[in-house]
Design a protein around this motif. Structure first.
Motif, PDB file in Angstrom:
ATOM      1  N   GLN A 218      70.564  70.637  11.739  1.00 31.23           N
ATOM      2  CA  GLN A 218      70.980  71.956  12.191  1.00 31.23           C
ATOM      3  C   GLN A 218      70.423  72.215  13.592  1.00 31.23           C
ATOM      4  O   GLN A 218      69.473  71.569  14.031  1.00 31.23           O
ATOM      5  CB  GLN A 218      70.468  73.061  11.247  1.00 31.23           C
ATOM      6  N   VAL A 219      71.021  73.181  14.260  1.00 31.54           N
ATOM      7  CA  VAL A 219      70.484  73.742  15.499  1.00 31.54           C
ATOM      8  C   VAL A 219      70.573  75.248  15.368  1.00 31.54           C
ATOM      9  O   VAL A 219      71.625  75.787  14.980  1.00 31.54           O
ATOM     10  CB  VAL A 219      71.272  73.268  16.742  1.00 31.54           C
ATOM     11  N   TYR A 220      69.467  75.946  15.644  1.00 30.51           N
ATOM     12  CA  TYR A 220      69.530  77.403  15.564  1.00 30.51           C
ATOM     13  C   TYR A 220      69.125  78.020  16.896  1.00 30.51           C
ATOM     14  O   TYR A 220      68.358  77.452  17.671  1.00 30.51           O
ATOM     15  CB  TYR A 220      68.676  77.937  14.415  1.00 30.51           C
ATOM     16  N   VAL A 221      69.695  79.187  17.143  1.00 33.81           N
ATOM     17  CA  VAL A 221      69.513  79.874  18.421  1.00 33.81           C
ATOM     18  C   VAL A 221      69.198  81.341  18.134  1.00 33.81           C
ATOM     19  O   VAL A 221      69.824  81.962  17.271  1.00 33.81           O
ATOM     20  CB  VAL A 221      70.782  79.784  19.291  1.00 33.81           C
ATOM     21  N   THR A 222      68.244  81.892  18.851  1.00 34.99           N
ATOM     22  CA  THR A 222      67.900  83.310  18.748  1.00 34.99           C
ATOM     23  C   THR A 222      67.849  83.920  20.144  1.00 34.99           C
ATOM     24  O   THR A 222      67.916  83.213  21.158  1.00 34.99           O
ATOM     25  CB  THR A 222      66.547  83.513  18.044  1.00 34.99           C
ATOM     26  N   ASP A 223      67.726  85.239  20.186  1.00 36.60           N
ATOM     27  CA  ASP A 223      67.640  86.001  21.442  1.00 36.60           C
ATOM     28  C   ASP A 223      68.922  85.907  22.270  1.00 36.60           C
ATOM     29  O   ASP A 223      68.880  86.032  23.500  1.00 36.60           O
ATOM     30  CB  ASP A 223      66.435  85.560  22.295  1.00 36.60           C
ATOM     31  N   LEU A 224      70.032  85.703  21.620  1.00 39.27           N
ATOM     32  CA  LEU A 224      71.321  85.762  22.298  1.00 39.27           C
ATOM     33  C   LEU A 224      71.789  87.218  22.389  1.00 39.27           C
ATOM     34  O   LEU A 224      71.301  88.098  21.663  1.00 39.27           O
ATOM     35  CB  LEU A 224      72.363  84.952  21.514  1.00 39.27           C
ATOM     36  N   THR A 225      72.757  87.436  23.232  1.00 35.20           N
ATOM     37  CA  THR A 225      73.416  88.736  23.269  1.00 35.20           C
ATOM     38  C   THR A 225      74.341  88.837  22.058  1.00 35.20           C
ATOM     39  O   THR A 225      75.073  87.892  21.744  1.00 35.20           O
ATOM     40  CB  THR A 225      74.238  88.903  24.550  1.00 35.20           C
ATOM     41  N   ALA A 226      74.277  89.938  21.346  1.00 38.12           N
ATOM     42  CA  ALA A 226      75.110  90.113  20.154  1.00 38.12           C
ATOM     43  C   ALA A 226      76.575  89.845  20.486  1.00 38.12           C
ATOM     44  O   ALA A 226      77.113  90.371  21.466  1.00 38.12           O
ATOM     45  CB  ALA A 226      74.953  91.506  19.594  1.00 38.12           C
ATOM     46  N   GLY A 227      77.216  88.992  19.713  1.00 37.09           N
ATOM     47  CA  GLY A 227      78.630  88.677  19.892  1.00 37.09           C
ATOM     48  C   GLY A 227      78.912  87.657  20.963  1.00 37.09           C
ATOM     49  O   GLY A 227      80.071  87.248  21.153  1.00 37.09           O
ATOM     50  N   ALA A 228      77.882  87.213  21.673  1.00 34.79           N
ATOM     51  CA  ALA A 228      78.097  86.268  22.770  1.00 34.79           C
ATOM     52  C   ALA A 228      78.592  84.925  22.248  1.00 34.79           C
ATOM     53  O   ALA A 228      78.211  84.475  21.179  1.00 34.79           O
ATOM     54  CB  ALA A 228      76.798  86.068  23.551  1.00 34.79           C
ATOM     55  N   GLU A 229      79.448  84.294  23.042  1.00 37.44           N
ATOM     56  CA  GLU A 229      79.925  82.965  22.690  1.00 37.44           C
ATOM     57  C   GLU A 229      78.830  81.954  22.992  1.00 37.44           C
ATOM     58  O   GLU A 229      78.213  81.975  24.064  1.00 37.44           O
ATOM     59  CB  GLU A 229      81.182  82.635  23.476  1.00 37.44           C
ATOM     60  N   VAL A 230      78.600  81.057  22.047  1.00 41.91           N
ATOM     61  CA  VAL A 230      77.557  80.047  22.217  1.00 41.91           C
ATOM     62  C   VAL A 230      78.107  78.709  21.737  1.00 41.91           C
ATOM     63  O   VAL A 230      78.797  78.634  20.717  1.00 41.91           O
ATOM     64  CB  VAL A 230      76.265  80.441  21.463  1.00 41.91           C
TER      65      VAL A 230
ATOM     66  N   ALA B 181      77.462  84.711  18.499  1.00 42.63           N
ATOM     67  CA  ALA B 181      76.195  85.194  17.987  1.00 42.63           C
ATOM     68  C   ALA B 181      76.428  86.373  17.039  1.00 42.63           C
ATOM     69  O   ALA B 181      77.352  87.163  17.219  1.00 42.63           O
ATOM     70  CB  ALA B 181      75.289  85.611  19.135  1.00 42.63           C
ATOM     71  N   ASN B 182      75.571  86.485  16.033  1.00 39.85           N
ATOM     72  CA  ASN B 182      75.686  87.616  15.118  1.00 39.85           C
ATOM     73  C   ASN B 182      75.128  88.886  15.756  1.00 39.85           C
ATOM     74  O   ASN B 182      74.665  88.870  16.905  1.00 39.85           O
ATOM     75  CB  ASN B 182      74.994  87.302  13.783  1.00 39.85           C
ATOM     76  N   ASP B 183      75.142  89.975  15.038  1.00 43.33           N
ATOM     77  CA  ASP B 183      74.745  91.259  15.598  1.00 43.33           C
ATOM     78  C   ASP B 183      73.272  91.312  15.977  1.00 43.33           C
ATOM     79  O   ASP B 183      72.859  92.195  16.737  1.00 43.33           O
ATOM     80  CB  ASP B 183      75.054  92.381  14.600  1.00 43.33           C
ATOM     81  N   LEU B 184      72.480  90.387  15.441  1.00 43.82           N
ATOM     82  CA  LEU B 184      71.055  90.347  15.775  1.00 43.82           C
ATOM     83  C   LEU B 184      70.744  89.280  16.816  1.00 43.82           C
ATOM     84  O   LEU B 184      69.574  88.985  17.071  1.00 43.82           O
ATOM     85  CB  LEU B 184      70.233  90.100  14.505  1.00 43.82           C
ATOM     86  N   GLY B 185      71.794  88.690  17.409  1.00 42.32           N
ATOM     87  CA  GLY B 185      71.582  87.712  18.466  1.00 42.32           C
ATOM     88  C   GLY B 185      71.217  86.330  17.978  1.00 42.32           C
ATOM     89  O   GLY B 185      70.640  85.529  18.726  1.00 42.32           O
ATOM     90  N   GLY B 186      71.551  86.011  16.744  1.00 45.37           N
ATOM     91  CA  GLY B 186      71.267  84.691  16.200  1.00 45.37           C
ATOM     92  C   GLY B 186      72.527  83.882  15.997  1.00 45.37           C
ATOM     93  O   GLY B 186      73.630  84.429  15.855  1.00 45.37           O
ATOM     94  N   ALA B 187      72.391  82.570  16.003  1.00 46.02           N
ATOM     95  CA  ALA B 187      73.511  81.657  15.724  1.00 46.02           C
ATOM     96  C   ALA B 187      72.955  80.395  15.092  1.00 46.02           C
ATOM     97  O   ALA B 187      71.854  79.955  15.431  1.00 46.02           O
ATOM     98  CB  ALA B 187      74.285  81.334  16.989  1.00 46.02           C
ATOM     99  N   LEU B 188      73.722  79.824  14.170  1.00 48.16           N
ATOM    100  CA  LEU B 188      73.283  78.620  13.472  1.00 48.16           C
ATOM    101  C   LEU B 188      74.425  77.618  13.413  1.00 48.16           C
ATOM    102  O   LEU B 188      75.538  77.953  13.010  1.00 48.16           O
ATOM    103  CB  LEU B 188      72.835  78.969  12.047  1.00 48.16           C
ATOM    104  N   PHE B 189      74.127  76.403  13.831  1.00 48.64           N
ATOM    105  CA  PHE B 189      75.074  75.292  13.727  1.00 48.64           C
ATOM    106  C   PHE B 189      74.607  74.394  12.587  1.00 48.64           C
ATOM    107  O   PHE B 189      73.499  73.834  12.639  1.00 48.64           O
ATOM    108  CB  PHE B 189      75.133  74.504  15.039  1.00 48.64           C
ATOM    109  N   ARG B 190      75.432  74.237  11.572  1.00 53.18           N
ATOM    110  CA  ARG B 190      75.096  73.401  10.418  1.00 53.18           C
ATOM    111  C   ARG B 190      75.796  72.051  10.526  1.00 53.18           C
ATOM    112  O   ARG B 190      76.711  71.862  11.311  1.00 53.18           O
ATOM    113  CB  ARG B 190      75.507  74.081   9.109  1.00 53.18           C
ATOM    114  N   ASN B 191      75.338  71.108   9.708  1.00 52.00           N
ATOM    115  CA  ASN B 191      75.949  69.778   9.584  1.00 52.00           C
ATOM    116  C   ASN B 191      76.008  69.058  10.929  1.00 52.00           C
ATOM    117  O   ASN B 191      77.032  68.471  11.305  1.00 52.00           O
ATOM    118  CB  ASN B 191      77.359  69.899   8.988  1.00 52.00           C
ATOM    119  N   VAL B 192      74.901  69.075  11.630  1.00 48.45           N
ATOM    120  CA  VAL B 192      74.797  68.409  12.924  1.00 48.45           C
ATOM    121  C   VAL B 192      74.191  67.024  12.711  1.00 48.45           C
ATOM    122  O   VAL B 192      73.194  66.877  12.013  1.00 48.45           O
ATOM    123  CB  VAL B 192      73.929  69.231  13.903  1.00 48.45           C
ATOM    124  N   GLN B 193      74.796  66.030  13.318  1.00 52.28           N
ATOM    125  CA  GLN B 193      74.319  64.659  13.173  1.00 52.28           C
ATOM    126  C   GLN B 193      72.932  64.529  13.803  1.00 52.28           C
ATOM    127  O   GLN B 193      72.714  64.935  14.946  1.00 52.28           O
ATOM    128  CB  GLN B 193      75.285  63.695  13.859  1.00 52.28           C
TER     129      GLN B 193
END
Length: 821
Positions: free
Chosen positions: A37-49, A64-76
């Motif tokens: 996985q790769v996870y990201v925080t402190d993004l702008t809410a709704g921002a494309e990542v 990004a979700n409303d709290l500025g987080g995003a998660l990429f699953r099933n990453v090699q």
């Protein structure tokens, strides 16, 4: 520099996870490599990542979700990944593999509090919330137990302390005490308990998914981090817990943390499927509701969302808890997963099924399960034969509800186990306190009160020869001399108070399935009888399939230890009878001698259905000579998924394939063999009693499990064949040489086994061929021997001769026709 969530103690992990890169500008967001996985925080809410692979190609883009987080699953797994958003790009990231050991063990050098609340950091930088409860917390904590002075005076803290870890997605880290945890009981035994919230729950960071590999590796990290604390005795820890906290032990222990001393999983599952889709039938009453609750509690903490304690922490100024909510909206959609996996897909199901990996567990194991567990179900005994990685393993099986894995016999034995393998001391040193405090513990576990609502002072723990051994070596020798399998019979009947969790007798065995078990068959026959052989002529009984014919469950009210709750001594079951025409029932003649049944079993039926797919329920009960009927066990099958997996099945443990390619509609014009696998039982059928089997639509015979999305939606016409060409039968595993230690148990009294007045049931006859008129007669399962008829006319039999090709045993049918005509 990046703004990492961890402290300096995780510097080594940071160095391994984030390689230096050519990107000079520091982004405003934090990006982290994790386990696939790769996870990201402190993004702008709704921002494309976007996630870029090692060739700078876009691997995936999301918002990004409303709290500025995003998660990429099933990453090699591998290096060279980057995250880009809003024109900013992260340094290179390394995605970790699922291997148990982390890239560096330096993460385990972090310091945890020896008492109280805090956060520990895992290999990917995620912070998990924890609470440490030393023994005196059972006195001082607001959610502790109300203990008398003679007990509290004996409870002390000491360092280093024998330590146990309790780990689940419930609110375990709540500072005032775990939600649905049993830390207080371990405190009474003299252990410090570290309660940890799984990632994505409560105040823990990350996103929740049901036992994903990363969650299991978090368990590995928790064990190793706690074991490295200077206040932990022997720098080894055990794991404890019931239900969710028991299941998590199996998933964690398979990763083989080097400092895990022992585990004691209580009231657990063997496979996700056997609780979620028993027989292929969706369990909406417990499993689906439980999944929805996990999703709800994985939401970001708020006044009406997430786990209440997390919201309280945030309101009190806990900034770490607040920051950790950023990835909570990324939790997996468990309801969608359930809908997409109504069939067996090995790569999805096997990693979630302990039966496939408990052979990797290599530490001493103490396990207890109930045949009639209303939550996890009676299927955990299958784990015994698959747990081949350790020879130090002990299993206790009994009838009972979800908390009966803490009955006095098992509680006492579990204390011995923890003392020997975790505390590394003789149980004799603390046994007096454990015995003295048992009435308080029993009241808390089962809701069983003494006079005036006080603890039941007459409740005692059994005498235990292991606790008389003066040294650790002697106690360990005595403990390890015990057989691996212990079966407690008639739980609820071993005390002068009906329903108190004491067995009337027990039997031990070297292994499971029990050696020398005999497969005993009774065949469905005319007049609602179960006989030693098939009837002389083919016949059929019929019923109208209707999943709404009875209430969904046989119990309403508090399903725990509250007033008249399900875990109390004699809960007020409402076990209804099948309305006429909505089931078929068959009963044996009175048994000539006691019959101990230990194991699973099956009901083989020849079925004709007007619906191409239909769900069937089999219910096994004991029809007693005193006119009462005791529930024993059940089983289910989705007829479309009737094909058995021959490689996995045995005579007494049939296993469905459940693969989608093996699904097949039921024929409407002839009988098809359908096997209903029974769940496990350990029951003594008394001499003079009869064994009864009922076949119906699902629902009505369980206190919590129910099936509110039945197949079909409406009604269906069912015919159950019997006779030489259609030898429908009940087959049970009978263990010879076991005799009852007492007479009939009280009714009510047996825990998890409701009891009611026995009522005979009249079976309606059905035509063998749809073109053959019904003769209108019916059969009965009346124990008294009242006779009915369920045969058919000679003309009808002649017609069947012409259509013998419709029978599964066509050749045999033709021979029989020639012989009779």
């Amino acid at each position: 520099m990046y703004r990492f969530l961890g402290k300096g103690v995780v510097g080594a992990i940071v160095a391994l996870t984030f390689a230096s890169s050519a990107y000079a500008a520091e982004p405003s967001f934090d990006a982290h490599g994790s386990v696939e996985q790769v996870y990201v925080t402190d993004l702008t809410a709704g921002a494309e990542v976007s996630l870029l692979d090692s060739t700078d190609q876009v691997a995936e883009t999301r918002n990004a979700n409303d709290l500025g987080g995003a998660l990429f699953r099933n990453v090699q797994p591998g290096g060279g990944y980057h995250v880009t958003s809003g024109g900013e790009t992260s340094d290179a990231l390394t995605v970790l593999t699922k291997q148990s050991a982390p890239p560096s063990t330096d993460v385990y050098n972090q310091t945890l509090h020896s008492d109280g609340y805090g956060y520990m950091t895992t290999r990917d930088g995620t912070k998990l919330a924890y609470s440490v409860h030393p023994p005196t917390d059972v006195i001082n904590n607001e959610n502790g137990l109300d203990l008398p002075p003679d007990v509290t005076s004996q409870i002390t803290d000491h360092v280093p302390a024998p330590t146990l870890v309790e780990y689940s997605g419930y609110g375990y880290a709540r500072p005032s005490g775990p939600v649905s945890g049993i830390a207080a009981l371990a405190n009474l035994m003299g252990f410090t308990v570290v309660d940890v919230n799984m990632r994505g729950t409560g105040c823990s960071g990350g996103a929740f998914d049901f036992f994903e590999p990363l969650q299991n590796l978090d368990g590995y990290d928790v064990v190793e981090t706690v074991a490295h604390q200077p206040w932990v005795a022997h720098n080894k820890v055990g794991m404890m817990g019931i239900s969710y906290g028991g299941i998590s032990q199996l998933f964690t222990a398979q990763t083989q943390p080097p400092d895990l001393a022992a585990i004691a999983p209580l009231s657990v599952i063997d496979q996700t499927q056997t609780t979620l889709y028993p027989g292929g039938v969706l369990n909406t009453g417990f499993a689906v509701n439980w999944a929805q609750e996990r999703m709800d509690e994985a939401e970001p903490a708020g006044p009406n969302s997430g786990q209440p304690y997390a919201y309280q922490q945030i309101q009190g100024g806990d900034q770490t808890c607040a920051d950790n909510q950023a990835l909570h909206p990324e939790h997996a959609n468990l309801i969608q997963k359930i809908a997409e996996n109504d069939h067996y897909v090995p790569e999805v199901a096997d990693p979630l099924s302990p039966i496939t990996f408990v052979d990797k567990i290599n530490v001493p194991t103490f396990m207890a399960c109930q045949w009639t567990d209303e939550q996890t179900g009676g299927h955990c005994p299958t784990l015994a034969e698959h747990m081949t990685g350790t020879d130090k393993k002990w299993f206790t099986f009994t009838n009972g509800v979800h908390t009966d894995s803490l009955d006095p016999e098992t509680y006492n034995r579990m204390f011995d186990f923890f003392e020997i393998y975790v505390a590394q001391e003789s149980p004799a040193l603390k046994s007096a306190l454990v015995h003295l405090s048992w009435p308080i513990a029993m009241q808390a576990i089962f809701g069983i009160d003494g006079p005036g609502g006080l603890p039941p002072v007459t409740a005692t723990l059994p005498s235990d020869p292991i606790q008389t051994q003066p040294t650790l070596a002697l106690a360990k020798q005595a403990f390890e001399a015990q057989p691996s399998i212990r079966v407690l019979f008639d739980n609820g009947a071993g005390n002068s108070n009906p329903g108190w969790p004491y067995p009337s007798f027990e039997q031990s065995f070297p292994s499971f399935p029990i050696p020398d078990t005999e497969a005993r068959s009774w065949y469905l026959g005319p007049d609602g009888k179960l006989a030693d052989a098939p009837g002389a002529a083919d016949a059929a009984d019929g019923f109208t399939w209707d999943a709404h014919a009875r209430p969904l469950t046989n119990f309403t009210g508090d399903t725990a230890a509250g007033d008249n709750g399900l875990w109390t001594a004699t809960p007020p079951y409402d076990w209804s009878q099948d309305p006429a025409g909505t089931a078929v029932a068959y009963v044996t003649d009175p048994l000539a001698s006691d019959s101990a049944v230990i194991g699973a079993g099956r009901v083989d039926l020849w079925v004709r259905s007007s619906a191409p797919d239909v769900e069937l329920q089999a219910t096994i009960s004991e029809a007693r000579p005193d006119g009462k009927e005791t529930f024993v066990q059940g089983g289910w099958v989705r007829a479309k998924a009737r094909k058995l997996d021959e490689a996995k099945s045995t005579e007494l443990e049939p296993v469905q394939s459940l693969r989608q390619e093996d699904f097949a509609d039921m024929p409407s014009d002839h009988f098809e063999k359908v096997t209903i696998p029974l769940y496990y039982e350990g029951h003594m059928y008394r001499a003079g009693s009869s064994i009864r089997v009922r076949i119906s639509a699902p629902n009505g015979d369980q206190p919590v499990w129910s099936f509110a999305q039945p197949v079909p939606d409406g009604q269906a016409q069912m015919a159950i064949g019997q006779g030489p060409d259609m030898p429908s039968r009940l087959e049970l595993p009978v263990v010879p040489g076991v005799t009852a230690g007492a007479g009939l148990p009280p009714c009510p009294g047996l825990r998890g086994e409701p009891c009611r007045d026995y009522e005979p049931f009249e079976n309606a006859s059905a035509p063998l061929d749809l073109g053959t008129p019904d003769d209108g007669n019916s059969g009965s399962d009346d124990q008294s021997g009242n006779q009915g008829t369920a045969g058919s006319t000679t003309t009808g039999h002649a017609k069947r001769c012409k259509k013998s090709k419709k029978h599964r045993s066509a050749a045999a049918a033709k021979k029989r026709c020639k012989r009779k005509h």
